[in-house]
Write a protein that holds these residues in place. Structure first.
Motif, PDB file in Angstrom:
ATOM      1  N   ILE A  52       0.439  -1.513   0.412  1.00  0.00           N
ATOM      2  CA  ILE A  52       0.081   0.052  -0.195  1.00  0.00           C
ATOM      3  C   ILE A  52       1.122   1.541   0.293  1.00  0.00           C
ATOM      4  O   ILE A  52       1.372   1.527   0.986  1.00  0.00           O
ATOM      5  N   PRO A  53       0.435   2.406  -1.092  1.00  0.00           N
ATOM      6  CA  PRO A  53       2.003   3.143  -1.167  1.00  0.00           C
ATOM      7  C   PRO A  53       1.140   4.514   0.099  1.00  0.00           C
ATOM      8  O   PRO A  53       0.256   4.425   0.150  1.00  0.00           O
ATOM      9  N   GLU A  54       2.342   4.894   0.792  1.00  0.00           N
ATOM     10  CA  GLU A  54       1.454   5.819   2.045  1.00  0.00           C
ATOM     11  C   GLU A  54       1.488   5.296   2.652  1.00  0.00           C
ATOM     12  O   GLU A  54       0.761   5.915   3.754  1.00  0.00           O
ATOM     13  N   ALA A  55       1.505   4.455   3.423  1.00  0.00           N
ATOM     14  CA  ALA A  55       1.103   3.012   4.596  1.00  0.00           C
ATOM     15  C   ALA A  55       2.220   2.946   5.119  1.00  0.00           C
ATOM     16  O   ALA A  55       2.443   2.610   4.950  1.00  0.00           O
ATOM     17  N   GLY A  56       1.627   2.837   6.555  1.00  0.00           N
ATOM     18  CA  GLY A  56       2.937   2.578   7.620  1.00  0.00           C
ATOM     19  C   GLY A  56       2.406   1.214   7.883  1.00  0.00           C
ATOM     20  O   GLY A  56       1.679   0.793   7.079  1.00  0.00           O
ATOM     21  N   HIS A  57       2.609   1.388   9.049  1.00  0.00           N
ATOM     22  CA  HIS A  57       3.080  -0.476  10.053  1.00  0.00           C
ATOM     23  C   HIS A  57       1.101  -0.587  10.017  1.00  0.00           C
ATOM     24  O   HIS A  57       0.928  -1.813  10.296  1.00  0.00           O
ATOM     25  N   PHE A  58       0.287   0.302  10.347  1.00  0.00           N
ATOM     26  CA  PHE A  58      -1.069   0.035  11.764  1.00  0.00           C
ATOM     27  C   PHE A  58      -2.837  -0.047  10.101  1.00  0.00           C
ATOM     28  O   PHE A  58      -2.896   0.081   9.405  1.00  0.00           O
ATOM     29  N   LEU A  59      -2.245  -0.930   9.957  1.00  0.00           N
ATOM     30  CA  LEU A  59      -3.097  -1.237   7.868  1.00  0.00           C
ATOM     31  C   LEU A  59      -4.362  -1.863   8.707  1.00  0.00           C
ATOM     32  O   LEU A  59      -5.042  -1.746   8.543  1.00  0.00           O
ATOM     33  N   PHE A  60      -3.944  -2.812   9.712  1.00  0.00           N
ATOM     34  CA  PHE A  60      -5.190  -3.439  10.598  1.00  0.00           C
ATOM     35  C   PHE A  60      -6.084  -2.456  11.318  1.00  0.00           C
ATOM     36  O   PHE A  60      -7.208  -2.779  11.015  1.00  0.00           O
ATOM     37  N   ASP A  61      -5.891  -1.303  11.498  1.00  0.00           N
ATOM     38  CA  ASP A  61      -6.533  -0.064  12.128  1.00  0.00           C
ATOM     39  C   ASP A  61      -7.343   0.381  10.545  1.00  0.00           C
ATOM     40  O   ASP A  61      -8.387   1.055  11.253  1.00  0.00           O
ATOM     41  N   ASP A  62      -7.368   0.191  10.025  1.00  0.00           N
ATOM     42  CA  ASP A  62      -8.056   1.073   8.910  1.00  0.00           C
ATOM     43  C   ASP A  62      -9.068   0.359   8.037  1.00  0.00           C
ATOM     44  O   ASP A  62      -8.843  -1.131   8.193  1.00  0.00           O
ATOM     45  N   GLU A  63     -10.291   0.295   8.619  1.00  0.00           N
ATOM     46  CA  GLU A  63     -11.121   0.032   7.749  1.00  0.00           C
ATOM     47  C   GLU A  63     -11.076  -0.201   7.231  1.00  0.00           C
ATOM     48  O   GLU A  63     -11.421  -1.647   6.504  1.00  0.00           O
ATOM     49  N   ASN A  64     -11.492   0.181   6.167  1.00  0.00           N
ATOM     50  CA  ASN A  64     -11.353  -0.487   4.097  1.00  0.00           C
ATOM     51  C   ASN A  64     -10.385  -1.928   3.925  1.00  0.00           C
ATOM     52  O   ASN A  64     -10.577  -2.928   2.998  1.00  0.00           O
ATOM     53  N   LEU A  65      -9.574  -1.024   4.599  1.00  0.00           N
ATOM     54  CA  LEU A  65      -8.151  -1.926   4.361  1.00  0.00           C
ATOM     55  C   LEU A  65      -8.302  -3.707   4.900  1.00  0.00           C
ATOM     56  O   LEU A  65      -7.883  -4.268   4.374  1.00  0.00           O
ATOM     57  N   TRP A  66      -9.215  -3.268   6.273  1.00  0.00           N
ATOM     58  CA  TRP A  66      -9.363  -4.637   7.015  1.00  0.00           C
ATOM     59  C   TRP A  66     -10.820  -5.877   6.999  1.00  0.00           C
ATOM     60  O   TRP A  66     -10.675  -6.714   6.149  1.00  0.00           O
ATOM     61  N   LYS A  67     -11.228  -4.935   5.849  1.00  0.00           N
ATOM     62  CA  LYS A  67     -12.139  -5.489   4.861  1.00  0.00           C
ATOM     63  C   LYS A  67     -11.642  -6.114   3.572  1.00  0.00           C
ATOM     64  O   LYS A  67     -11.962  -7.112   3.847  1.00  0.00           O
ATOM     65  N   ALA A  68     -11.174  -5.854   3.338  1.00  0.00           N
ATOM     66  CA  ALA A  68      -9.519  -5.757   1.767  1.00  0.00           C
ATOM     67  C   ALA A  68      -9.280  -7.427   2.069  1.00  0.00           C
ATOM     68  O   ALA A  68      -9.879  -8.179   1.480  1.00  0.00           O
ATOM     69  N   ILE A  69      -8.802  -7.325   3.822  1.00  0.00           N
ATOM     70  CA  ILE A  69      -7.929  -8.753   4.072  1.00  0.00           C
ATOM     71  C   ILE A  69      -8.666  -9.721   4.035  1.00  0.00           C
ATOM     72  O   ILE A  69      -8.246 -10.797   3.312  1.00  0.00           O
ATOM     73  N   LEU A  70      -9.637  -9.294   4.722  1.00  0.00           N
ATOM     74  CA  LEU A  70     -10.613 -10.214   5.137  1.00  0.00           C
ATOM     75  C   LEU A  70     -11.320 -11.097   4.038  1.00  0.00           C
ATOM     76  O   LEU A  70     -11.666 -12.199   3.920  1.00  0.00           O
ATOM     77  N   GLY A  71     -11.592  -9.718   2.888  1.00  0.00           N
ATOM     78  CA  GLY A  71     -12.005 -10.371   2.006  1.00  0.00           C
ATOM     79  C   GLY A  71     -11.172 -11.213   0.862  1.00  0.00           C
ATOM     80  O   GLY A  71     -12.298 -12.357  -0.144  1.00  0.00           O
ATOM     81  N   THR A  72      -9.713 -11.183   0.514  1.00  0.00           N
ATOM     82  CA  THR A  72      -9.074 -11.679   0.014  1.00  0.00           C
ATOM     83  C   THR A  72      -9.223 -13.231   1.008  1.00  0.00           C
ATOM     84  O   THR A  72      -9.080 -14.185   0.369  1.00  0.00           O
ATOM     85  N   MET A  73      -9.445 -13.793   1.740  1.00  0.00           N
ATOM     86  CA  MET A  73      -9.750 -14.353   2.414  1.00  0.00           C
ATOM     87  C   MET A  73     -10.004 -15.480   2.170  1.00  0.00           C
ATOM     88  O   MET A  73     -10.369 -16.684   1.700  1.00  0.00           O
ATOM     89  N   LEU A  74     -11.866 -14.614   2.083  1.00  0.00           N
ATOM     90  CA  LEU A  74     -12.609 -15.383   2.424  1.00  0.00           C
ATOM     91  C   LEU A  74     -12.749 -15.853   0.825  1.00  0.00           C
ATOM     92  O   LEU A  74     -13.442 -16.443   0.605  1.00  0.00           O
ATOM     93  N   GLN A  75     -11.957 -15.841   0.300  1.00  0.00           N
ATOM     94  CA  GLN A  75     -12.290 -15.625  -1.522  1.00  0.00           C
ATOM     95  C   GLN A  75     -11.128 -16.579  -1.678  1.00  0.00           C
ATOM     96  O   GLN A  75     -12.178 -17.958  -2.533  1.00  0.00           O
ATOM     97  N   GLN A  76     -10.546 -17.135  -0.931  1.00  0.00           N
ATOM     98  CA  GLN A  76      -9.653 -18.142  -1.328  1.00  0.00           C
ATOM     99  C   GLN A  76     -10.727 -19.349  -0.204  1.00  0.00           C
ATOM    100  O   GLN A  76     -10.200 -20.891  -0.738  1.00  0.00           O
ATOM    101  N   VAL A  77     -11.492 -19.341   0.352  1.00  0.00           N
ATOM    102  CA  VAL A  77     -12.075 -20.365   0.842  1.00  0.00           C
ATOM    103  C   VAL A  77     -12.946 -20.631  -0.092  1.00  0.00           C
ATOM    104  O   VAL A  77     -13.382 -22.141  -0.169  1.00  0.00           O
ATOM    105  N   GLN A  78     -13.763 -19.680  -0.714  1.00  0.00           N
ATOM    106  CA  GLN A  78     -14.521 -20.442  -1.412  1.00  0.00           C
ATOM    107  C   GLN A  78     -14.664 -20.858  -2.799  1.00  0.00           C
ATOM    108  O   GLN A  78     -15.100 -21.017  -3.850  1.00  0.00           O
ATOM    109  N   ARG A  79     -12.445 -20.289  -3.252  1.00  0.00           N
ATOM    110  CA  ARG A  79     -12.508 -21.749  -4.540  1.00  0.00           C
ATOM    111  C   ARG A  79     -12.667 -23.098  -4.634  1.00  0.00           C
ATOM    112  O   ARG A  79     -12.621 -24.331  -3.256  1.00  0.00           O
TER     113      ARG A  79
END
Length: 295
Positions: A268-295
């Protein structure tokens, strides 16, 4: 939200808490260093909305979990399997944040048949010759050095922090806010409001619930050789990392990612360490995991 413990075969207890959807897709969460199972002051509406059963574990010596003297990085996988079996989980995903990313990688190495995927968020990478990279912020490099050479001194520092939190919490919050001002713009935004600061204090206080020992010794543990290479990991791996992260520099995790056979990266450009605290990124992180489960 129930705070529970799982009895382990060696007599220890493993602390955990669940967030999100109790009947959802299981995801085990591994906290940073130092840290604990406590991720949110209440529940996590994002996990609940996305149908994720988020199971957050205390590592040995943190929070509600009993210590395991002389433990190694790979020992964690035994605790994870026992937790999964106790909770009736045949397959699951894991997320490790910051120092917890090393433990997610260890699960990817030893437990590929039980995992849908392993995700490393703002993760530490294996150190070359046991030394933290020069790009890492000075304060973190000093902590790794002290953990290896002078753990007793580091314990004293954490004891002083714990005492300040217990006796003068407002003074600790002011110090935390002051420390936050030294961080980059991305990370600074998550240590500004009273709620953010109190949540950060909650994390650290719970990490030191019983003892400060693990806070002082775990950095040296994850700085040692991990016992495997990226090429040994045989499950899908997702890496999420900020390009300007100074706590766990992106350059190191990029090298590690290149060695993993099945790895998808999100820098993520211009992003630091606390990605988990960003709601949109947290949604995206969980979303990619769910896609892997559904394959």
């Amino acid at each position: 939200m129930n705070h529970l413990v799982i009895p382990l075969k060696d007599g220890r207890k493993l602390g955990y808490v669940e967030y999100g959807d109790p009947s959802g897709i299981p995801v085990m969460f591994f906290h940073g260093t130092p840290g604990s199972r406590l991720l949110f002051p209440d529940d996590d509406p994002i996990s609940a909305h996305m149908g994720v059963r988020l199971i957050s574990l205390d590592r040995p010596g943190f929070g509600l979990s009993d210590p395991k003297p002389g433990r190694t990085l790979l020992d964690w996988t035994d605790d994870v399997i026992q937790a999964a079996d106790n909770l009736g989980l045949e397959k699951f995903s894991v997320i490790g944040v910051s120092g917890g990313g090393a433990y997610a990688a260890a699960c990817g190495y030893l437990l590929p048949n039980r995992l849908h995927s392993a995700t490393m968020v703002s993760s530490i990478a294996p150190f070359l010759n046991g030394k933290p990279p020069e790009e890492m912020m000075r304060r973190n490099r000093i902590a790794f050095y002290m953990s290896k050479k002078w753990p007793g001194v580091l314990k004293s520092i954490y004891r002083a922090q714990k005492k300040l939190m217990m006796q003068r919490p407002e003074a600790f919050l002011r110090q935390l806010q002051k420390d936050g001002q030294r961080m980059n713009k991305w990370d600074r935004q998550f240590l500004q409001t009273d709620e953010q600061l109190r949540t950060a204090m909650m994390h650290l206080n719970e990490a030191m619930r019983v003892s400060v020992d693990e806070c002082a010794t775990e950095p040296a543990l994850i700085a040692r050789p991990w016992g495997f290479s990226g090429g040994d990991i045989q499950c899908p791996v997702y890496i999420w990392h900020g390009e300007i992260d100074t706590m766990a520099p992106a350059s190191e995790i990029k090298h590690f990612a290149d060695s993993i056979p099945d790895c998808k990266t999100h820098f993520i450009p211009e992003a630091g360490h606390f990605l988990f605290d960003d709601e949109n990124l947290w949604k995206a992180i969980l979303g990619t995991m769910l896609q892997q489960v559904q394959r």
